[in-house]
Scaffold this motif. Structure first.
Motif, PDB file in Angstrom:
ATOM      1  N   GLN A  98      44.766  31.206  53.984  1.00  0.00           N
ATOM      2  CA  GLN A  98      43.540  31.542  54.717  1.00  0.00           C
ATOM      3  C   GLN A  98      43.774  31.652  56.219  1.00  0.00           C
ATOM      4  O   GLN A  98      43.099  32.420  56.903  1.00  0.00           O
ATOM      5  N   GLU A  99      44.725  30.867  56.735  1.00  0.00           N
ATOM      6  CA  GLU A  99      44.968  30.893  58.178  1.00  0.00           C
ATOM      7  C   GLU A  99      46.374  30.374  58.463  1.00  0.00           C
ATOM      8  O   GLU A  99      46.850  29.428  57.837  1.00  0.00           O
ATOM      9  N   GLU A 118      43.864  27.804  50.143  1.00  0.00           N
ATOM     10  CA  GLU A 118      42.929  27.429  49.083  1.00  0.00           C
ATOM     11  C   GLU A 118      43.673  27.410  47.755  1.00  0.00           C
ATOM     12  O   GLU A 118      44.541  28.249  47.492  1.00  0.00           O
ATOM     13  N   VAL A 122      48.417  36.059  55.728  1.00  0.00           N
ATOM     14  CA  VAL A 122      47.013  35.692  55.552  1.00  0.00           C
ATOM     15  C   VAL A 122      46.375  36.607  54.514  1.00  0.00           C
ATOM     16  O   VAL A 122      46.502  37.840  54.573  1.00  0.00           O
ATOM     17  N   GLY A 123      45.692  36.024  53.529  1.00  0.00           N
ATOM     18  CA  GLY A 123      45.029  36.778  52.472  1.00  0.00           C
ATOM     19  C   GLY A 123      45.881  36.971  51.243  1.00  0.00           C
ATOM     20  O   GLY A 123      45.357  37.304  50.170  1.00  0.00           O
ATOM     21  N   LYS A 169      46.025  30.663  47.989  1.00  0.00           N
ATOM     22  CA  LYS A 169      45.713  31.796  48.855  1.00  0.00           C
ATOM     23  C   LYS A 169      45.737  31.347  50.308  1.00  0.00           C
ATOM     24  O   LYS A 169      45.036  30.411  50.684  1.00  0.00           O
ATOM     25  N   TYR A 212      40.773  22.847  49.333  1.00  0.00           N
ATOM     26  CA  TYR A 212      41.062  23.470  50.629  1.00  0.00           C
ATOM     27  C   TYR A 212      41.977  22.529  51.404  1.00  0.00           C
ATOM     28  O   TYR A 212      41.592  21.423  51.782  1.00  0.00           O
TER      29      TYR A 212
END
Length: 463
Positions: free
Chosen positions: A261-262, A183, A219-220, A259, A200
């Motif tokens: 996300q996956e 993101e 991730v994160g 960021k 996204y």
């Protein structure tokens, strides 16, 4: 003037009018249609009598007004309307009887001085038309490439199937083979509202600007990016993050955050029955050998279709260059300006015709091949062609199996659309023309590899 209402209507049997033709050249002429008053007087009198029976004119009972008054009010309009109808019929009949294939529509000459009381009326039209010519396909020859799928092409196609049905494997940390979903948000202070909406996106190793930044994140985790970094290397990073040119132009001192996300990798599907069933339907293919044989057969058919298209294209290109394929350029320039009053400059009209010249010649050749070879088709052929085209389209996206009933229902509904019907009908005609060319034109067969074939196609496109 009445001529603006000229209609090219369905032909009817009527007394032969006098039509004279003066050829300017092989593709344009002046048609002059001459009517005697006796050609239309009876119809005019009938119309006036009908008006007289219905007319309600002050000072007279309904239907009792004198004919002199009826003629004063209606004779000119009725006469011009009947002259118009007779001229239209006569023009249509002459064109049909003489098998003239018009290009554009007839241009009426000046009719301002038309006298409806005259014993004889003449109206002239400029026309442009296709030249008379024949096409002897046996006189044309070109190379015909025989392309056979090798193990290389077969395995590449099989590999694509495996990738299409690949298994998604989630990872904690990225590698060079990873897909990273992330993101992008604008960083703002306090209660300020961001100018840029969140984005996204997904990145792989091919995204050379953003992937190295994301690869080091889990991730994160996040990473801050400045507007200056976005615009470096000719806005490379900004473009990969989905910023449009206008957004890039207005970038100032903003800061953004990416960021993760996956993170995942795609594991190719195994060559087993599950994959075979997904691609071709249950139990249609039962072994790897059968799969490869099926793929090779499909590729050979595909290569053959492409080779035939290239051959036919070469033959048609030779025909298009023939001197006998003339178009009435001077007439068409006049027609463009006549039918489009907003086009007042001759040079603009000439450019329009120049841009359409190749398409007109191609249409002439297509029509001649259709007529001279008695090419016809019906709805069932259009339906089957549309089904085949749709099936091939699905196969190109990895869908090799679709139920016949489902396909038939979908295509039938699609062909209810007039534009789709026109498109597929045109394709059926072209397929039939291609078959005629393949049958009658001379082939110089040459075996080449798929890579060589693709190079020749690419070279042709660049030319």
């Amino acid at each position: 003037s009445f001529i603006k209402k000229l209609y090219f209507c369905t032909l009817k049997i009527f007394r032969k009018m006098n039509v004279t033709r003066t050829n300017h050249d092989d593709v344009s002429a002046l048609l002059t249609i001459t009517l005697n008053k006796s050609d239309y007087k009876e119809k005019v009198d009938d119309a006036l009598n009908s008006y007289a029976k219905r007319a309600t004119i002050p000072g007279f009972r309904k239907g009792k007004a004198p004919m002199s008054l009826i003629k004063k009010q209606y004779e000119e309009a009725v006469t011009l309307e009947e002259i118009n109808r007779k001229i239209s019929e006569s023009l249509d009949k002459y064109v049909a009887d003489n098998n003239i294939r018009l290009l554009g529509q007839p241009i009426p000459q000046d009719t301002q001085a038309l006298d409806f009381n005259a014993e004889e009326v003449s109206v002239s039209f400029e026309i442009g038309f296709e030249p008379e010519f024949e096409i002897d396909l046996s006189k044309y020859a070109a190379e015909y490439y025989e392309v056979e799928a090798t193990d290389k092409e077969v395995m590449k196609s099989v590999g694509n199937m495996q990738k299409r049905f690949a298994e998604k494997v989630v990872k904690d940390k990225a590698t060079k083979n990873s897909h990273i979903n992330f993101e992008v948000t604008e960083i703002v202070e306090g209660d300020a509202k961001p100018v840029h909406k969140p984005k996204y996106l997904s990145a792989t190793e091919e995204n050379t600007a953003i992937f190295p930044i994301l690869k080091g994140l889990k991730v994160g985790e996040t990473k801050e990016i400045s507007a200056e970094e976005l615009k470096a290397n000719e806005n490379e990073l900004a473009r990969e993050l989905g910023f449009h040119d206008i957004e890039i132009t207005h970038l100032g001192n903003e800061k953004f955050q990416v960021k993760v996300q996956e993170i995942f990798e795609l594991k190719d599907a195994e060559l087993n029955q599950e994959l075979f069933d997904k691609v071709y339907g249950k139990d249609v293919i039962k072994s790897e050998e059968e799969l490869k044989a099926r793929v090779k057969s499909e590729l050979d058919d595909f290569f053959k279709q492409n080779s035939e298209a290239v051959f036919v294209g070469k033959i048609l290109e030779q025909i298009y260059k023939e001197d006998f394929l003339k178009i009435p350029e001077a007439f068409l320039v006049k027609w463009v300006m006549y039918s489009n009053p907003e086009i007042t400059e001759e040079d603009r009209a000439k450019q329009i015709i120049e841009n359409e010249k190749s398409a007109l010649i191609a249409q002439m050749v297509e029509n001649k091949l259709r007529v001279s070879n008695n090419i016809q088709y019906d709805f069932e052929e259009v339906l089957e062609h549309a089904k085949l085209s749709f099936r091939n389209q699905l196969m190109s996206h990895g869908v090799h199996h679709i139920g016949e009933q489902e396909l038939h229902k979908y295509v039938l509904e699609m062909l209810r659309d007039r534009e789709q019907m026109r498109r597929y009908s045109s394709e059926v005609l072209l397929v039939k023309i291609r078959s005629v060319v393949l049958e009658k034109a001379k082939k110089t067969e040459k075996k080449i590899s798929y890579d060589e074939f693709m190079k020749k196609i690419q070279t042709k496109k660049e030319d």
